[in-house]
Design an enzyme around this catalytic site. Structure first.
Site, PDB file in Angstrom:
ATOM      1  N   SER A   1      -3.941  -4.769   3.202  1.00  0.00           N
ATOM      2  CA  SER A   1      -2.933  -5.257   2.265  1.00  0.00           C
ATOM      3  C   SER A   1      -2.692  -6.753   2.465  1.00  0.00           C
ATOM      4  CB  SER A   1      -1.660  -4.426   2.416  1.00  0.00           C
ATOM      5  OG  SER A   1      -0.844  -4.543   1.285  1.00  0.00           O
TER       6      SER A   1
ATOM      7  N   ASP B   1      -4.925   2.242  -6.360  1.00  0.00           N
ATOM      8  CA  ASP B   1      -4.038   1.738  -5.305  1.00  0.00           C
ATOM      9  C   ASP B   1      -2.743   1.249  -5.951  1.00  0.00           C
ATOM     10  OD1 ASP B   1      -2.755   0.025  -3.360  1.00  0.00           O
ATOM     11  OD2 ASP B   1      -4.675  -0.142  -2.314  1.00  0.00           O
TER      12      ASP B   1
ATOM     13  N   HIS C   1      -3.010   3.782  -0.995  1.00  0.00           N
ATOM     14  CA  HIS C   1      -3.130   2.385  -0.591  1.00  0.00           C
ATOM     15  C   HIS C   1      -4.167   2.244   0.508  1.00  0.00           C
ATOM     16  CE1 HIS C   1      -2.097  -1.698  -0.095  1.00  0.00           C
ATOM     17  NE2 HIS C   1      -1.304  -1.577   0.947  1.00  0.00           N
TER      18      HIS C   1
END
Length: 517
Positions: free
Chosen positions: A234, A459, A487
């Protein structure tokens, strides 16, 4: 899901609490490493590993780390870095480190530095949970090294609000629909920005991504590595890409999973993220409908509408819980959003929504508390504040509250359920009181070794198109795509992705650019 379930949550709050940007969430089981951390091999610095970019940084690059057993899973140490790289003889910051030694010393390749994202999630927690994050081949070959980036976790954390104020900040309506709520929202925008400057002092201006990436190179040298092996999830992809741009000759095997598009400004990042969460919500409801006799309704549209109506009902009248705190609308929003990060938690979201529809907000409040790292007696880390400080240094752009109505149509088209929340989030950095010591960079990482970028098609937090864009922006970017929900892509049940990532980390085998899994 109950609070007794053995779950480690590493999460960084973005959305309305920080400027529009990135979110990282990793939901892990409670497994820990079993090897004795005192058996960790020593690392002899390779020739040239500790050569600093400038002579004034020599004392930082040449430092030796003192490791001590900690948490029953690894070794902890503190790394010293300059507060301001322009003035390396001035104040310093201590960065918390945690290393889980390679499980098979005979096959050890070196150190793998890891970051779970956020910004603001403690990397030490991520490394401590290595047994759940990384598959055995990676754990056999690498020391998994996590660090709390400057201003986060145990690394001289920034402070912006007291716990009671932070509770109120999280609980407020993230989508104000009355003049009074809009005034309250604007007041918190000003209050958190002023609080960071007042409560954190000089540190508040020195927690940018560029500075954290510079810290990573000091860490690389202190670990004795001539090149950086790195896994970032991320926001950790932004941090890793920035490192590769600053130090392309030191960037080794980098994997960036759940990527951020570094070419986008805050507004477009926020709009696309709203769309990502809408996609995830509809996939969740579709799964409920497909199972038959869905408690939310017989169609996806009906189910999404019922969830939206629940949020409106909680806004009008908060729900009681089994604690002395009610479930307010801000808590309900975050409590719904959190389980969308992983299909594994859709069943728990079913339970929480059923309870809320029956008038009990306990489980949604529990999810909301996990989202902002709130324990039973207060906050367990500063992630909800750090994300604000870091994001708003990286991109201080904001709009005044009076301009939000002009944004609503575009955002609600992208996300009928969540769009207005993200539109109001565009005001967040308007209260920022400090200037960044070093502005963000245009990242290309020219001259770096291949960088593997992983994207997942549905996602919610880092939409798939961001991975496509980042792989294109990096001169040596290689895209690996996972068709799926949730995710990030590695260790999510897709062998194709896992083998591609591990083939690169363990043997240097570069996946085919555009590999689809």
């Amino acid at each position: 899901m109950t609070a007794q379930r053995a779950v480690v949550l590493l999460l960084v709050l973005a959305l309305a609490l920080g400027s529009a940007g990135t979110v990282a969430l990793v939901l892990l089981d409670g497994d820990t490493a079993t090897s004795d951390p005192r058996d960790a091999p020593t690392t002899t610095p390779a020739p040239g590993a500790t050569v600093p970019p400038s002579p004034d940084l020599a004392r930082f690059y040449g430092q030796r780390l003192t490791w001590e057993p900690c948490r029953g899973v690894g070794l902890c140490a503190t790394l010293e870095v300059p507060l301001d790289y322009r003035h390396p003889r001035g104040e310093t910051v201590g960065l918390a480190l945690l290393k889980v030694p390679a499980a098979d010393p005979g096959r050890r390749l070196g150190s793998l530095v890891v970051n779970p994202g956020g910004p603001g999630a403690p990397g030490t927690d991520y490394a401590a949970s290595a047994a759940a994050v990384f598959r055995q081949p990676v754990r056999d070959a690498y020391d998994i090294v996590g660090f709390d980036p400057r201003g986060t976790g145990d690394s001289d954390p920034v402070d912006c609000l007291g716990d009671d104020d932070l509770d109120a900040y999280v609980a407020q309506d993230p989508d104000p629909d009355t003049a009074a709520e809009a005034s309250t929202y604007a007041g918190w925008v000003d209050r958190i920005g002023r609080g960071c400057a007042d409560r954190s002092g000089a540190l508040a201006a020195h927690v940018s991504t560029v500075e954290a990436a510079r810290d990573m190179d000091v860490l690389r040298a202190a670990l004795g590595e001539s090149s950086m092996a790195y896994f970032g999830a991320s926001y950790g992809t932004k941090l890793g890409a920035t490192y590769a741009d600053l130090f392309p000759d030191r960037a080794g095997r980098l994997v960036l999973d759940g990527a951020v598009d570094l070419s986008l400004g805050s507004r477009e990042l926020s709009r696309q993220q709203a769309q990502g969460f809408e996609t995830a919500l509809r996939a969740y409801v579709q799964d409920c409908v497909d199972e038959g006799d869905c408690f939310l309704g017989d169609t996806v549209d009906a189910g999404v509408a019922r969830i939206r109506a629940l949020l409106d009902d909680v806004d009008a009248e908060p729900l009681p819980t089994d604690s002395d705190r009610d479930l307010e609308v801000g808590n309900a929003f975050y409590g719904i959003v959190l389980p969308l990060y992983s299909r594994d938690f859709w069943g728990a979201l079913n339970d929480a929504l059923r309870a809320a529809l029956d008038g009990d907000g306990t489980e949604l409040l529990w999810f909301s508390d996990l989202y902002v790292s709130r324990g039973s007696s207060g906050y367990t880390d500063n992630s909800a504040e750090a994300i604000y400080a870091i994001n708003c240094l990286d991109d201080p752009w904001a709009i005044p509250a009076a301009e939000v109505p002009d944004q609503l149509a575009d955002f609600e088209q992208a996300s009928p359920t969540f769009g207005s929340v993200f539109a109001w989030g565009l005001t967040t950095c308007g209260g920022m009181r400090v200037e960044p010591a070093e502005p963000p960079r245009e990242v290309r990482a020219a001259g770096a070794d291949p960088i593997v970028v992983v994207g997942t098609t549905r996602d919610p937090a880092t939409p798939y198109q961001w991975a496509v864009a980042l792989a294109d922006q990096l001169e040596s970017g290689v895209l690996v795509s996972r068709d799926g929900d949730g995710h990030t892509g590695y260790n999510s049940g897709n062998n194709c992705v896992d083998e591609a990532v591990e083939g690169y980390l363990l043997a240097g085998v570069v996946p085919d650019d555009g590999l689809s899994c």
